[in-house]
Design a protein around this motif. Structure first.
Motif, PDB file in Angstrom:
ATOM      1  N   ASP A 253       0.835  -1.188   0.000  1.00  0.00           N
ATOM      2  CA  ASP A 253       0.000   0.000   0.000  1.00  0.00           C
ATOM      3  C   ASP A 253       0.879   1.251   0.000  1.00  0.00           C
ATOM      4  OD1 ASP A 253      -2.151   1.696   0.086  1.00  0.00           O
ATOM      5  OD2 ASP A 253      -2.445   1.505   2.246  1.00  0.00           O
ATOM      6  N   LEU A 254       1.440   1.565  -1.136  1.00  0.00           N
ATOM      7  CA  LEU A 254       2.318   2.731  -1.254  1.00  0.00           C
ATOM      8  C   LEU A 254       1.834   3.671  -2.353  1.00  0.00           C
ATOM      9  CD1 LEU A 254       5.704   0.857  -0.817  1.00  0.00           C
ATOM     10  CD2 LEU A 254       4.505   2.206   0.898  1.00  0.00           C
ATOM     11  N   GLY A 255       0.574   3.615  -2.663  1.00  0.00           N
ATOM     12  CA  GLY A 255      -0.028   4.545  -3.608  1.00  0.00           C
ATOM     13  C   GLY A 255       0.484   4.438  -5.028  1.00  0.00           C
ATOM     14  N   GLY A 256       1.050   3.304  -5.382  1.00  0.00           N
ATOM     15  CA  GLY A 256       1.555   3.123  -6.734  1.00  0.00           C
ATOM     16  C   GLY A 256       2.947   3.699  -6.960  1.00  0.00           C
ATOM     17  N   HIS A 257       3.465   4.407  -5.986  1.00  0.00           N
ATOM     18  CA  HIS A 257       4.773   5.056  -6.155  1.00  0.00           C
ATOM     19  C   HIS A 257       5.918   4.047  -6.167  1.00  0.00           C
ATOM     20  CE1 HIS A 257       2.960   8.967  -5.921  1.00  0.00           C
ATOM     21  NE2 HIS A 257       2.301   8.581  -4.842  1.00  0.00           N
ATOM     22  N   ALA A 258       5.814   3.012  -5.369  1.00  0.00           N
ATOM     23  CA  ALA A 258       6.861   1.986  -5.365  1.00  0.00           C
ATOM     24  C   ALA A 258       6.883   1.248  -6.698  1.00  0.00           C
ATOM     25  CB  ALA A 258       6.649   1.011  -4.211  1.00  0.00           C
ATOM     26  N   ALA A 259       5.712   0.956  -7.228  1.00  0.00           N
ATOM     27  CA  ALA A 259       5.641   0.288  -8.533  1.00  0.00           C
ATOM     28  C   ALA A 259       6.254   1.175  -9.612  1.00  0.00           C
ATOM     29  CB  ALA A 259       4.204  -0.063  -8.876  1.00  0.00           C
ATOM     30  N   LYS A 260       5.989   2.470  -9.554  1.00  0.00           N
ATOM     31  CA  LYS A 260       6.564   3.409 -10.524  1.00  0.00           C
ATOM     32  C   LYS A 260       8.087   3.468 -10.364  1.00  0.00           C
ATOM     33  CE  LYS A 260       6.527   6.636 -13.652  1.00  0.00           C
ATOM     34  NZ  LYS A 260       6.197   6.381 -15.046  1.00  0.00           N
ATOM     35  N   ALA A 261       8.561   3.448  -9.135  1.00  0.00           N
ATOM     36  CA  ALA A 261      10.007   3.457  -8.890  1.00  0.00           C
ATOM     37  C   ALA A 261      10.651   2.229  -9.494  1.00  0.00           C
ATOM     38  CB  ALA A 261      10.299   3.545  -7.396  1.00  0.00           C
ATOM     39  N   LYS A 262       9.994   1.075  -9.358  1.00  0.00           N
ATOM     40  CA  LYS A 262      10.532  -0.156  -9.937  1.00  0.00           C
ATOM     41  C   LYS A 262      10.570  -0.063 -11.462  1.00  0.00           C
ATOM     42  CE  LYS A 262       8.281  -3.641  -8.265  1.00  0.00           C
ATOM     43  NZ  LYS A 262       7.508  -4.660  -7.555  1.00  0.00           N
ATOM     44  N   GLU A 263       9.555   0.521 -12.058  1.00  0.00           N
ATOM     45  CA  GLU A 263       9.555   0.707 -13.512  1.00  0.00           C
ATOM     46  C   GLU A 263      10.731   1.581 -13.946  1.00  0.00           C
ATOM     47  OE1 GLU A 263       5.852   2.297 -14.953  1.00  0.00           O
ATOM     48  OE2 GLU A 263       4.683   0.862 -13.791  1.00  0.00           O
ATOM     49  N   LEU A 264      10.959   2.657 -13.212  1.00  0.00           N
ATOM     50  CA  LEU A 264      12.061   3.567 -13.556  1.00  0.00           C
ATOM     51  C   LEU A 264      13.421   2.911 -13.338  1.00  0.00           C
ATOM     52  CD1 LEU A 264      10.554   6.860 -12.124  1.00  0.00           C
ATOM     53  CD2 LEU A 264      10.849   6.253 -14.543  1.00  0.00           C
ATOM     54  N   LEU A 265      13.540   2.092 -12.304  1.00  0.00           N
ATOM     55  CA  LEU A 265      14.791   1.365 -12.088  1.00  0.00           C
ATOM     56  C   LEU A 265      15.038   0.369 -13.214  1.00  0.00           C
ATOM     57  CD1 LEU A 265      14.570   0.863  -8.244  1.00  0.00           C
ATOM     58  CD2 LEU A 265      16.348   2.155  -9.463  1.00  0.00           C
ATOM     59  N   ASP A 266      13.981  -0.282 -13.669  1.00  0.00           N
ATOM     60  CA  ASP A 266      14.116  -1.197 -14.797  1.00  0.00           C
ATOM     61  C   ASP A 266      14.551  -0.433 -16.044  1.00  0.00           C
ATOM     62  OD1 ASP A 266      13.903  -3.822 -16.016  1.00  0.00           O
ATOM     63  OD2 ASP A 266      12.132  -3.046 -17.037  1.00  0.00           O
ATOM     64  N   GLN A 267      13.978   0.738 -16.240  1.00  0.00           N
ATOM     65  CA  GLN A 267      14.364   1.574 -17.385  1.00  0.00           C
ATOM     66  C   GLN A 267      15.828   2.001 -17.273  1.00  0.00           C
ATOM     67  OE1 GLN A 267      11.871   5.022 -17.961  1.00  0.00           O
ATOM     68  NE2 GLN A 267      13.229   5.906 -19.482  1.00  0.00           N
ATOM     69  N   ALA A 268      16.261   2.362 -16.080  1.00  0.00           N
ATOM     70  CA  ALA A 268      17.668   2.734 -15.868  1.00  0.00           C
ATOM     71  C   ALA A 268      18.583   1.563 -16.192  1.00  0.00           C
ATOM     72  CB  ALA A 268      17.880   3.197 -14.429  1.00  0.00           C
ATOM     73  N   ASN A 269      18.181   0.383 -15.792  1.00  0.00           N
ATOM     74  CA  ASN A 269      18.974  -0.813 -16.077  1.00  0.00           C
ATOM     75  C   ASN A 269      19.110  -1.030 -17.580  1.00  0.00           C
ATOM     76  OD1 ASN A 269      20.336  -3.193 -14.917  1.00  0.00           O
ATOM     77  ND2 ASN A 269      18.752  -4.305 -16.041  1.00  0.00           N
ATOM     78  N   GLN A 270      18.020  -0.848 -18.302  1.00  0.00           N
ATOM     79  CA  GLN A 270      18.054  -1.001 -19.762  1.00  0.00           C
ATOM     80  C   GLN A 270      18.947   0.056 -20.407  1.00  0.00           C
ATOM     81  OE1 GLN A 270      13.996  -1.094 -21.159  1.00  0.00           O
ATOM     82  NE2 GLN A 270      13.440  -2.686 -19.714  1.00  0.00           N
ATOM     83  N   GLU A 271      18.914   1.271 -19.893  1.00  0.00           N
ATOM     84  CA  GLU A 271      19.775   2.337 -20.416  1.00  0.00           C
ATOM     85  C   GLU A 271      21.251   2.020 -20.186  1.00  0.00           C
ATOM     86  OE1 GLU A 271      18.961   4.914 -22.265  1.00  0.00           O
ATOM     87  OE2 GLU A 271      16.800   4.579 -22.148  1.00  0.00           O
ATOM     88  N   LEU A 272      21.562   1.430 -19.047  1.00  0.00           N
ATOM     89  CA  LEU A 272      22.944   1.035 -18.780  1.00  0.00           C
ATOM     90  C   LEU A 272      23.410  -0.007 -19.788  1.00  0.00           C
ATOM     91  CD1 LEU A 272      22.749   0.882 -14.893  1.00  0.00           C
ATOM     92  CD2 LEU A 272      24.086   2.520 -16.247  1.00  0.00           C
ATOM     93  N   LYS A 273      22.550  -0.963 -20.090  1.00  0.00           N
ATOM     94  CA  LYS A 273      22.881  -1.985 -21.092  1.00  0.00           C
ATOM     95  C   LYS A 273      23.116  -1.334 -22.451  1.00  0.00           C
ATOM     96  CE  LYS A 273      23.233  -5.964 -23.171  1.00  0.00           C
ATOM     97  NZ  LYS A 273      24.454  -6.741 -23.098  1.00  0.00           N
TER      98      LYS A 273
END
Length: 91
Positions: free
Chosen positions: A61-81
């Protein structure tokens, strides 16, 4: 009826945790060729795992913000690759 609701809730939490773990960022940058980018990937993974721990501690129950953070971290990981791939192509 209360027992069924409890079992359903627990099953839902377990499924969500399993899905979250299955989607963790991958370590696909060579540590030999790109030590800094590989280290950054490991840090992204550590941050991703911390967000999962926060979700579990707060029963998701974090208002969707944790899920959004995970999406952005995944995007950062892809950018590093992609950064490693561009470096490989230029050398």
């Amino acid at each position: 009826m209360k027992r069924f609701a409890s079992v359903a809730m627990i099953a839902g939490v377990v499924l969500m945790a399993g899905a979250a773990i299955a989607q963790q960022p991958v370590h696909d940058v060579s540590g030999k060729r790109h030590p800094n980018l590989a280290r950054a990937q490991h840090q992204v993974d550590a941050a991703y795992k911390s967000v999962i721990a926060a979700q579990q501690a707060n029963e998701f129950d974090l208002g969707g913000h944790a899920a959004k953070a995970k999406e952005l971290l995944d995007q950062a990981n892809q950018e590093l690759k992609q950064a490693a791939e561009v470096s490989n192509a230029n050398h």
